[in-house]
Design a protein around this motif. Structure first.
Motif, PDB file in Angstrom:
ATOM      1  N   VAL A  37       0.842  -1.152  -0.049  1.00  0.00           N
ATOM      2  CA  VAL A  37      -0.071  -0.125   0.036  1.00  0.00           C
ATOM      3  C   VAL A  37       0.876   1.238   0.054  1.00  0.00           C
ATOM      4  N   GLU A  38       1.939   1.214   0.766  1.00  0.00           N
ATOM      5  CA  GLU A  38       2.907   2.244   0.649  1.00  0.00           C
ATOM      6  C   GLU A  38       3.601   2.618  -0.499  1.00  0.00           C
ATOM      7  N   GLN A  39       3.925   1.554  -1.302  1.00  0.00           N
ATOM      8  CA  GLN A  39       4.423   1.549  -2.533  1.00  0.00           C
ATOM      9  C   GLN A  39       3.407   2.254  -3.530  1.00  0.00           C
ATOM     10  N   ILE A  40       2.036   1.718  -3.455  1.00  0.00           N
ATOM     11  CA  ILE A  40       1.120   2.342  -4.373  1.00  0.00           C
ATOM     12  C   ILE A  40       1.033   3.675  -4.282  1.00  0.00           C
ATOM     13  N   GLN A  41       1.046   4.213  -2.923  1.00  0.00           N
ATOM     14  CA  GLN A  41       0.731   5.457  -2.485  1.00  0.00           C
ATOM     15  C   GLN A  41       1.773   6.427  -3.005  1.00  0.00           C
ATOM     16  N   MET A  42       3.292   5.857  -2.982  1.00  0.00           N
ATOM     17  CA  MET A  42       4.272   6.657  -3.549  1.00  0.00           C
ATOM     18  C   MET A  42       4.273   6.677  -5.079  1.00  0.00           C
ATOM     19  N   ILE A  43       3.695   5.640  -5.714  1.00  0.00           N
ATOM     20  CA  ILE A  43       3.625   5.835  -7.362  1.00  0.00           C
ATOM     21  C   ILE A  43       2.495   6.814  -7.595  1.00  0.00           C
ATOM     22  N   GLU A  44       1.306   6.653  -6.921  1.00  0.00           N
ATOM     23  CA  GLU A  44       0.374   7.608  -7.069  1.00  0.00           C
ATOM     24  C   GLU A  44       0.713   9.047  -6.839  1.00  0.00           C
ATOM     25  N   ARG A  45       1.562   9.313  -5.814  1.00  0.00           N
ATOM     26  CA  ARG A  45       1.919  10.819  -5.556  1.00  0.00           C
ATOM     27  C   ARG A  45       2.949  10.934  -6.644  1.00  0.00           C
ATOM     28  N   ALA A  46       3.707  10.101  -6.974  1.00  0.00           N
ATOM     29  CA  ALA A  46       4.945  10.445  -8.206  1.00  0.00           C
ATOM     30  C   ALA A  46       4.024  10.678  -9.804  1.00  0.00           C
ATOM     31  N   ALA A  47       2.906  10.183  -9.774  1.00  0.00           N
ATOM     32  CA  ALA A  47       2.146  10.175 -11.045  1.00  0.00           C
ATOM     33  C   ALA A  47       3.053   9.820 -12.280  1.00  0.00           C
ATOM     34  N   PRO A  48       3.270   8.639 -12.386  1.00  0.00           N
ATOM     35  CA  PRO A  48       4.206   8.141 -13.657  1.00  0.00           C
ATOM     36  C   PRO A  48       3.434   8.739 -14.969  1.00  0.00           C
ATOM     37  N   GLY A  49       4.039   9.464 -15.832  1.00  0.00           N
ATOM     38  CA  GLY A  49       3.399   9.808 -17.155  1.00  0.00           C
ATOM     39  C   GLY A  49       3.632   9.189 -18.233  1.00  0.00           C
ATOM     40  N   THR A  50       4.259   7.669 -18.205  1.00  0.00           N
ATOM     41  CA  THR A  50       4.566   6.919 -19.296  1.00  0.00           C
ATOM     42  C   THR A  50       4.351   5.558 -18.926  1.00  0.00           C
ATOM     43  N   LEU A  57       7.087  -0.363 -10.199  1.00  0.00           N
ATOM     44  CA  LEU A  57       6.565  -1.417  -9.734  1.00  0.00           C
ATOM     45  C   LEU A  57       7.560  -2.400  -9.252  1.00  0.00           C
ATOM     46  N   GLU A  58       8.765  -1.918  -9.589  1.00  0.00           N
ATOM     47  CA  GLU A  58       9.918  -3.098  -9.233  1.00  0.00           C
ATOM     48  C   GLU A  58      10.571  -2.794  -7.851  1.00  0.00           C
ATOM     49  N   GLU A  59      10.573  -4.036  -7.071  1.00  0.00           N
ATOM     50  CA  GLU A  59      11.108  -3.861  -5.625  1.00  0.00           C
ATOM     51  C   GLU A  59      12.472  -3.412  -5.664  1.00  0.00           C
ATOM     52  N   GLU A  60      13.290  -3.468  -6.581  1.00  0.00           N
ATOM     53  CA  GLU A  60      14.990  -2.944  -6.501  1.00  0.00           C
ATOM     54  C   GLU A  60      14.899  -2.486  -8.224  1.00  0.00           C
ATOM     55  N   ILE A  61      15.333  -1.213  -8.205  1.00  0.00           N
ATOM     56  CA  ILE A  61      15.529  -0.475  -9.704  1.00  0.00           C
ATOM     57  C   ILE A  61      17.002  -0.767  -9.947  1.00  0.00           C
ATOM     58  N   SER A  62      17.311  -1.318 -11.194  1.00  0.00           N
ATOM     59  CA  SER A  62      18.823  -1.323 -11.819  1.00  0.00           C
ATOM     60  C   SER A  62      19.156  -0.183 -12.405  1.00  0.00           C
ATOM     61  N   ARG A  63      20.600  -0.152 -12.736  1.00  0.00           N
ATOM     62  CA  ARG A  63      21.241   0.857 -13.291  1.00  0.00           C
ATOM     63  C   ARG A  63      20.512   1.204 -14.763  1.00  0.00           C
ATOM     64  N   GLY A  64      20.351   0.090 -15.208  1.00  0.00           N
ATOM     65  CA  GLY A  64      19.414  -0.011 -16.618  1.00  0.00           C
ATOM     66  C   GLY A  64      18.245   1.109 -16.543  1.00  0.00           C
ATOM     67  N   GLU A  65      17.416   0.479 -15.683  1.00  0.00           N
ATOM     68  CA  GLU A  65      16.248   1.157 -15.332  1.00  0.00           C
ATOM     69  C   GLU A  65      16.117   2.448 -15.071  1.00  0.00           C
ATOM     70  N   LEU A  66      17.145   2.769 -14.202  1.00  0.00           N
ATOM     71  CA  LEU A  66      17.364   4.234 -13.530  1.00  0.00           C
ATOM     72  C   LEU A  66      17.622   5.186 -14.968  1.00  0.00           C
ATOM     73  N   ALA A  67      18.199   4.715 -16.124  1.00  0.00           N
ATOM     74  CA  ALA A  67      18.499   5.133 -17.221  1.00  0.00           C
ATOM     75  C   ALA A  67      17.346   5.504 -17.960  1.00  0.00           C
ATOM     76  N   VAL A  68      16.541   4.607 -17.909  1.00  0.00           N
ATOM     77  CA  VAL A  68      15.227   4.593 -18.803  1.00  0.00           C
ATOM     78  C   VAL A  68      14.404   5.848 -17.844  1.00  0.00           C
ATOM     79  N   LEU A  69      14.517   5.549 -16.565  1.00  0.00           N
ATOM     80  CA  LEU A  69      13.397   6.563 -15.933  1.00  0.00           C
ATOM     81  C   LEU A  69      13.806   8.053 -16.073  1.00  0.00           C
ATOM     82  N   LEU A  70      15.008   8.050 -15.763  1.00  0.00           N
ATOM     83  CA  LEU A  70      15.501   9.587 -15.939  1.00  0.00           C
ATOM     84  C   LEU A  70      15.348  10.224 -17.489  1.00  0.00           C
ATOM     85  N   LEU A  71      15.244   9.457 -18.410  1.00  0.00           N
ATOM     86  CA  LEU A  71      15.278  10.141 -19.691  1.00  0.00           C
ATOM     87  C   LEU A  71      13.596  10.160 -19.906  1.00  0.00           C
ATOM     88  N   GLU A  72      12.815   9.193 -19.580  1.00  0.00           N
ATOM     89  CA  GLU A  72      11.210   9.070 -19.836  1.00  0.00           C
ATOM     90  C   GLU A  72      10.607   9.936 -18.841  1.00  0.00           C
TER      91      GLU A  72
END
Length: 381
Positions: A183-196, A204-219
């Motif tokens: 529930v805390e994870q969902i609340q964080m996602i809703e506050r952050a409001a992903p646009g893509t 939704l990932e429990e651990e983010i990787s370096r590759g995924e962080l690269a995607v997140l920063l660009l998208e």
């Protein structure tokens, strides 16, 4: 071939009937070994779980739990045909066995995701299985937890939260704490409001990787656009767009991203020159490496320096007494951690003062920090 031992064992036991073993203790029961197997499975120790399920079947061949256990192991290994066959056997042994219906929902979800099927193809089957489990026992927490998990995989955050909340209301069993975390994870996602869509998936990932962080920063952060708009003019002579760099021979090209799904995003991050997401000395990027809080602080610092041109930010807190009870002032990422917390991008634990630098960052946490970065850019630049 890796599933052959499991398949052969299952076929032998089903066809010939399990050879009875002598119970060695009053606690040496099929039910106890089955529960122990589930615990090991949830911890990710698949081999130990399989051994417990094997013992379960040897002690009591007709116990449906052993079939559920083998089904889960087969599911984890991607053998969905065998997983479904084991569940059929479990329900044949006892149609009201709640765990069999829950496992059926989990298998439908895992198979649908693995095959890249549309949500409307696998989710209805999964939900029917969970509802059957809830009809049999409305007070059984796992049915609500795994229903929530399937809703999360379907990116339906409101219904996922409703399922976890129902479990929390039951208020018994080990799944309560896990549901609260979700529930805390969902609340964080809703506050952050992903646009893509990719932002939601990574969140939704429990651990983010370096590759995924690269995607997140660009998208989600739109870092490439921010760099073009905000990079100081005096840096412009040396700046090349990712497209420009792609046309040049690059001796610092990552050697380990050739077939990695996020290769285009990683190449763009490397072209932008984001401190904290550089290549390692061996020219690898290590895209699957989990990002720690210390790593993320370094990326925050790198982006702030990159966009402001103020290189003094990278040494601003060097030499001061540590602000954190678990981070020495000479720690390699201390300056970045102090900068990130001072700017409100990250925070130490309010109760203990710990920063937990080696703790990994979840996708939801990363997305929320991206939003904090965006807010700081709007206010400061």
């Amino acid at each position: 071939m890796r599933n052959m031992p499991l398949i052969l064992l299952s076929l032998v036991l089903v066809a010939c009937g399990p050879a009875k073993v002598v119970q060695q203790s009053p606690l040496d029961t099929a039910s106890n070994h089955y529960q122990r197997g589930l615990l090991n499975f949830d911890r990710g120790d698949i081999m130990s779980a399989q051994r417990e399920f094997e013992r379960t079947r040897l002690l009591e061949g007709d116990f449906p739990g052993s079939y559920v256990g083998f089904a889960l192991v087969a599911m984890q290994r991607g053998d969905f045909f065998r997983a479904r066959k084991e569940i059929e056997m479990a329900l044949h042994k006892e149609n009201e066995f709640v765990d069999a219906h829950i496992a059926k929902g989990r298998i439908a979800t895992a198979e649908g995701i693995a095959r890249g099927e549309a949500t409307n193809k696998w989710l209805p089957e999964a939900l029917r299985a969970y509802r059957k489990a809830q009809d049999v026992n409305p007070e059984y927490p796992p049915s609500y937890f795994f229903a929530g998990q399937s809703y999360l995989q379907a990116q339906n955050l409101p219904l996922a939260r409703a399922s976890y909340t129902r479990l929390i209301e039951l208020n018994h069993g080990p799944f309560v704490a896990r549901a609260m975390h979700k529930v805390e994870q969902i609340q964080m996602i809703e506050r952050a409001a992903p646009g893509t869509e990719v932002g939601i998936k990574i969140a939704l990932e429990e651990e983010i990787s370096r590759g995924e962080l690269a995607v997140l920063l660009l998208e989600e952060l739109k870092l490439a656009e921010l760099v073009l708009k905000r990079r100081p003019i005096n840096d412009g002579a040396n700046f090349q767009t990712p497209g420009d760099q792609a046309n040049l021979s690059n001796p610092s090209e990552a050697v380990d991203i050739g077939h990695y799904w996020a290769k285009p995003w990683i190449e763009e991050i490397l072209a932008l020159g984001v401190p904290g997401l550089e290549l390692f000395p061996d020219h690898s990027f290590q895209p699957k490496q989990a990002v720690t809080r210390a790593n993320y602080a370094l990326v925050n610092q790198g982006i702030l320096v990159l966009l402001s041109g103020d290189r003094s930010l990278s040494i601003r807190y060097v030499g001061e007494s540590s602000r954190f009870s678990d981070v020495r002032s000479d720690f390699y990422a201390y300056n970045a951690i102090a900068l990130s917390t001072e700017r409100g991008l990250m925070a130490a634990d309010k109760r203990t003062g710990h920063f937990y630098p080696e703790r990994t960052v979840s996708g939801a946490e990363a997305l929320l920090m991206v939003r904090e970065l965006q807010n700081s850019f709007r206010m400061e630049y």
